[in-house]
Scaffold this active site. Sequence first.
Site, short mmCIF file in Angstrom:
data_model
loop_
_atom_site.label_atom_id
_atom_site.label_comp_id
_atom_site.label_asym_id
_atom_site.label_seq_id
_atom_site.Cartn_x
_atom_site.Cartn_y
_atom_site.Cartn_z
N GLN A 358 24.68 49.84 62.29
CA GLN A 358 25.28 50.90 61.48
C GLN A 358 26.29 51.72 62.28
OE1 GLN A 358 20.99 52.44 60.86
NE2 GLN A 358 22.16 54.34 60.90
N CYS A 364 21.57 54.09 57.32
CA CYS A 364 20.40 53.20 57.37
C CYS A 364 19.94 52.80 55.98
CB CYS A 364 19.26 53.89 58.09
SG CYS A 364 18.71 55.39 57.26
N HIS A 513 14.14 57.48 58.18
CA HIS A 513 14.90 56.28 58.54
C HIS A 513 14.47 55.10 57.68
CE1 HIS A 513 17.39 53.75 60.92
NE2 HIS A 513 16.43 53.17 61.62
#
Length: 583
Positions: A358, A364, A513
């Site tokens: 990323q 994410c 995340h």
Amino acid sequence: MYWVLVAAALSVLSYSKGVEGRVDLALESYRDIPAPPTFPSSFEVAYNFSLPYEKTIQKDGLIYPVTFWRDAERGVSRMDSFGGRNILISTKDRELEIMPRLQKLICRVNEPDDDDVSLVSAPVLPDVSTWDYNGTVELRGQQAHLWVYEKSHGAKVTLYKFYVAEDGAPLRLHMDGNDMFSGAHFDEYIADYEYLKAGPVDEDVFRPPAICDGQEPQKLARPPAFPLRMAALLPSVRIEGGDELYDEFAAAHGRRHASAAEYEHRRTMFHSNRLLVETHNAANSHNYTLALNRFADWSQEEFEAVMLPRHGQGKGLVARRRGAGSGELPYERLAPSWRLPTAVDWRGTGADGLVKDQATCGSCWAFGATAALQSAYWAATGKKASFSEQQLMDCSWKFGLNHACDGGDYDSAIDYLVNVGGIAKENDYEYLGQDNFCDNHFMADTKKPSSSLVRVKGYAYVPPHDDEALMEAVYSRGTIAVSLDASQPSFRFYASGTYDEAQCMWKSDDLDHAVALVGYGTDEAGIDYWIIKNSWSSHWGDNGYVNIARGHHGCGITTDPMYAVFDGKKHIEAPTEEPVLSA
Ligand SMILES: *[C@@H]1O[C@H](CO)[C@@H](O)[C@H](O)[C@H]1NC(C)=O
Ligand SMILES: *[C@@H]1O[C@H](CO)[C@@H](O)[C@H](O)[C@H]1NC(C)=O
Ligand SMILES: *[C@@H]1O[C@H](CO)[C@@H](O)[C@H](O)[C@H]1NC(C)=O
């Protein structure tokens, strides 16, 4: 004329010496060394900044066109990427961020803290006065002087090459960190310079655009992510400060330091993280090891601002759009308990695919969505594909809390895909690692969707906090998008083994995340684990993956699992160990 004559004489000399090239080499370098190039303090420079790692994912890699201006006297600078789609204007007490939102530009005005990254005095062009001169080579159709700087640190070698035209114009800076044993690049970038114009710079360049009028400056509680993201696109050169360990790290990762204070800040960060890693590994009381990586000189606050923008916002998984207009489908279990094997591992199959990166962007959630989509597509069609994260970032703003590089949710991403008609393949809509505009044909509620879209049916949630249900889902369906708590420093520096961090949180508001669950198993010590794929490149963790201890909610892995669904016949067979049949 004089030099030509000497050169001719020398070539006769070396020729007459036959195979003994020594004299020839020594004299030749004496003959040719030009003065190292020097650059103005006020200037405009344009370059393409490229990250070759991304070529493993999309054919052209990732290239950021950048223009940078500095007026040293007035203490202002400005950086544009993608021709002004992302703009940062930096003065001593103000930072203007200009970036795309769907089809418009928006402006944010920040009052940065003293220790926040500022572009004002960032070194953009290298000082090669202590580098070695290595002759001329052909580059972009012209002869270029090559300056090199090489540093080895254990098995790792970092090589900088700076190419300068005959007239002193910068042509290219190439930073290449290499592991001699594996041959792997652990960090590499190339800046190809378009032009450099010496100052003074026109005042208008630094004037805030009209969209910034009337914007109140905000004092941010934590470091602003946008300047950090833009700063990551500056070609960087080592600065030695006499701290060998830190200088090696800084060289290997192409770090730049705008000031002595910045150097000190990074150095302190690095040593505090190094201590964490060494203490953890020496204690020998854990079943996993840590290693320093590209995040080693970031503070916890910077890491959270850029990579985990949702951390501490309590926005974990609240933005659910169940009901009309949602892509949510009922959860369906496909295999009974007794069929579940003791281990499943989808790595290396069409259900998993490459480890993506990323870059410096909190996207994410888009990578979590595409990982689940790639697997579901393979299950439905038998075809491998890689799907576009950038489409989700640019176009799903109105779904849930999807905010491109500032975080989002994988389920809302699929709500958007169901609305617009499907997802583009990676090569039709490439990753930029920055916020971008959404084209008409990809906008929600469009009457004319892009013809490149692959139709997505929807998604379903696996029942939360249920290890067995999640094992069944990853066995029967392949990769599952999951969320976890990635804010523990031990996670940032995870290297190998079964990750069993006691501080890990698991409640939905603590998850910051999104990652991909690709299997499960049991290690030699008998500890059960989940196999997780991250999107921080294969240089992070165990070649890009991490095994997380199963049970005790697995750092949140079981809190919000989601699988994707495409229309099609299901034909998928998990690479497994034999099921244990209970009597
Ligand atoms: C420097 O020049 C030598 C001789 O031409 C060449 O073999 C070597 O690869 C060059 N080094 C770099 C870093 O380009
Ligand atoms: C930079 O990229 C643009 C767009 O891909 C290309 O047209 C240009 O030639 C590149 N310039 C350099 C110096 O590589
Ligand atoms: C490591 O694994 C062993 C089992 O072999 C277990 O007893 C121990 O508690 C684990 N250590 C930690 C820190 O979890």
